[in-house]
Design a protein around this motif. Sequence first.
Motif, mmCIF file in Angstrom:
data_model
loop_
_atom_site.group_PDB
_atom_site.id
_atom_site.type_symbol
_atom_site.label_atom_id
_atom_site.label_comp_id
_atom_site.label_asym_id
_atom_site.label_seq_id
_atom_site.Cartn_x
_atom_site.Cartn_y
_atom_site.Cartn_z
ATOM 1 N N ALA A 223 -16.104 4.111 57.959
ATOM 2 C CA ALA A 223 -15.213 3.400 57.368
ATOM 3 C C ALA A 223 -14.292 4.330 56.458
ATOM 4 C CB ALA A 223 -15.897 2.276 56.442
ATOM 5 N N ALA A 224 -13.947 4.157 55.197
ATOM 6 C CA ALA A 224 -13.190 4.569 54.394
ATOM 7 C C ALA A 224 -13.714 5.882 53.714
ATOM 8 C CB ALA A 224 -12.625 4.015 53.297
ATOM 9 N N ALA A 225 -14.947 6.509 54.131
ATOM 10 C CA ALA A 225 -15.589 7.799 53.551
ATOM 11 C C ALA A 225 -14.585 8.973 54.058
ATOM 12 C CB ALA A 225 -17.030 7.800 53.980
ATOM 13 N N GLY A 226 -14.620 10.024 53.361
ATOM 14 C CA GLY A 226 -14.180 11.374 53.504
ATOM 15 C C GLY A 226 -12.628 11.396 53.059
ATOM 16 N N ASN A 227 -12.023 12.639 53.009
ATOM 17 C CA ASN A 227 -10.795 12.860 52.649
ATOM 18 C C ASN A 227 -10.220 13.994 53.104
ATOM 19 O OD1 ASN A 227 -12.112 13.858 50.151
ATOM 20 N ND2 ASN A 227 -12.405 11.795 49.611
ATOM 21 N N LEU A 228 -8.865 13.867 53.107
ATOM 22 C CA LEU A 228 -8.320 15.149 53.931
ATOM 23 C C LEU A 228 -7.067 15.560 53.013
ATOM 24 C CD1 LEU A 228 -8.284 14.213 57.529
ATOM 25 C CD2 LEU A 228 -10.002 15.730 56.458
ATOM 26 N N SER A 229 -6.645 17.041 52.753
ATOM 27 C CA SER A 229 -5.516 17.222 52.247
ATOM 28 C C SER A 229 -4.869 18.527 52.804
ATOM 29 C CB SER A 229 -5.493 17.457 50.659
ATOM 30 O OG SER A 229 -6.351 18.218 50.233
ATOM 31 N N ILE A 230 -3.710 18.797 52.802
ATOM 32 C CA ILE A 230 -2.828 19.830 53.161
ATOM 33 C C ILE A 230 -1.719 20.458 52.119
ATOM 34 C CG2 ILE A 230 -1.596 21.136 55.040
ATOM 35 C CD1 ILE A 230 -2.798 19.215 57.188
ATOM 36 N N PHE A 231 -1.907 21.602 51.597
ATOM 37 C CA PHE A 231 -0.543 22.087 50.966
ATOM 38 C C PHE A 231 0.179 22.815 51.848
ATOM 39 C CE2 PHE A 231 1.046 25.677 48.826
ATOM 40 C CZ PHE A 231 1.833 25.087 48.020
ATOM 41 N N VAL A 232 1.514 22.711 51.656
ATOM 42 C CA VAL A 232 2.542 23.423 52.345
ATOM 43 C C VAL A 232 3.753 23.565 51.408
ATOM 44 C CG1 VAL A 232 2.191 22.462 54.672
ATOM 45 C CG2 VAL A 232 3.583 21.048 53.028
ATOM 46 N N PRO A 233 4.070 24.648 51.420
ATOM 47 C CA PRO A 233 5.347 25.061 50.437
ATOM 48 C C PRO A 233 6.554 24.251 50.357
ATOM 49 C CG PRO A 233 4.991 26.592 52.267
ATOM 50 C CD PRO A 233 4.216 25.958 52.423
ATOM 51 N N ALA A 234 6.951 23.522 51.781
ATOM 52 C CA ALA A 234 8.128 22.966 51.755
ATOM 53 C C ALA A 234 7.942 21.732 52.786
ATOM 54 C CB ALA A 234 9.356 23.691 52.312
ATOM 55 N N LEU A 235 8.419 20.561 52.591
ATOM 56 C CA LEU A 235 8.533 19.500 53.572
ATOM 57 C C LEU A 235 9.678 18.685 53.125
ATOM 58 C CD1 LEU A 235 6.766 17.797 55.523
ATOM 59 C CD2 LEU A 235 5.703 16.820 53.344
#
Length: 273
Positions: free
Chosen positions: A27-39
């Motif tokens: 279901a809605a378990a778990g999470n993700l993230s990414i850092f980038v210097p520019a977007l």
Amino acid sequence: MTAVWHALWSVLGSAGQRLAAMDAAEAAAGNLSIFVPALEPPAEWAERQLFDLPVAAPALSGGWLVVSASGRRLRDIAAAPEHTLCLLQVLPDGRRARLLAATPLRPTSEFNSHLAIHNDQVGRHGLTTHAVAHAQPLHLTWLSHVPRYRDAATLNRRLLRWQPETIIEFPEGIATLPFEVPGSDAQMRATVAALQQHRAVVWQQHGLVTRAPTIDKAVDLIEYAETAARYEYLDLLAGERAAGLSPAALRRICEHVGLAAPVLALLAGAADA
């Protein structure tokens, strides 16, 4: 649509589907993230608000975080990023961010841990990209409910013995932390400290957190750890009949590939078979 945004959406979508396929993100378990210097954000994604960051992040100043949204399924990212992802541009003061989203969304409830991990790793190592993944893989999470696997030495002795790849992927071993309330400051602080020395940490009775330069690699680490936990679970069902790789064999693997593995010190008390 910019190439950077399309690439981030693509890898996050793939990561979400991989975690769902390994029964690690129900279901809605778990999470993700990414850092980038520019977007360059998609044109249709509006600035929703100035967002007060839960912890100061000076090392991320001016950069962007792409974060899974609270209450959304990771498996839906690939088909519907506008309903599953938030974008945050950290302002120069490192204390606030512009929150952009295609629909009214907020970052995962465990965003404080993601943010603090990114800030610590980027600041410590001068990284230009960084990824964090949290999931609840079935067998590894179950093991964390068993008292003997809450000890770091026991956890690593029992998991690293199943495949040669495991110690290569986790040369520092897998950290383990006592249960803390999800999203709490205590959970955040303990996780940041653990990931300074490890690539993965078990949140006991909750799941696993990994860090890596890319989200693909962060999910790979979850898959390696969960595979080891599944071997351990199968061995428990069979009455603990398998010996697994001995500490001596693990040392030979490390020597063969020229790998310094600090975790070997944790394994020193195990009998060499």
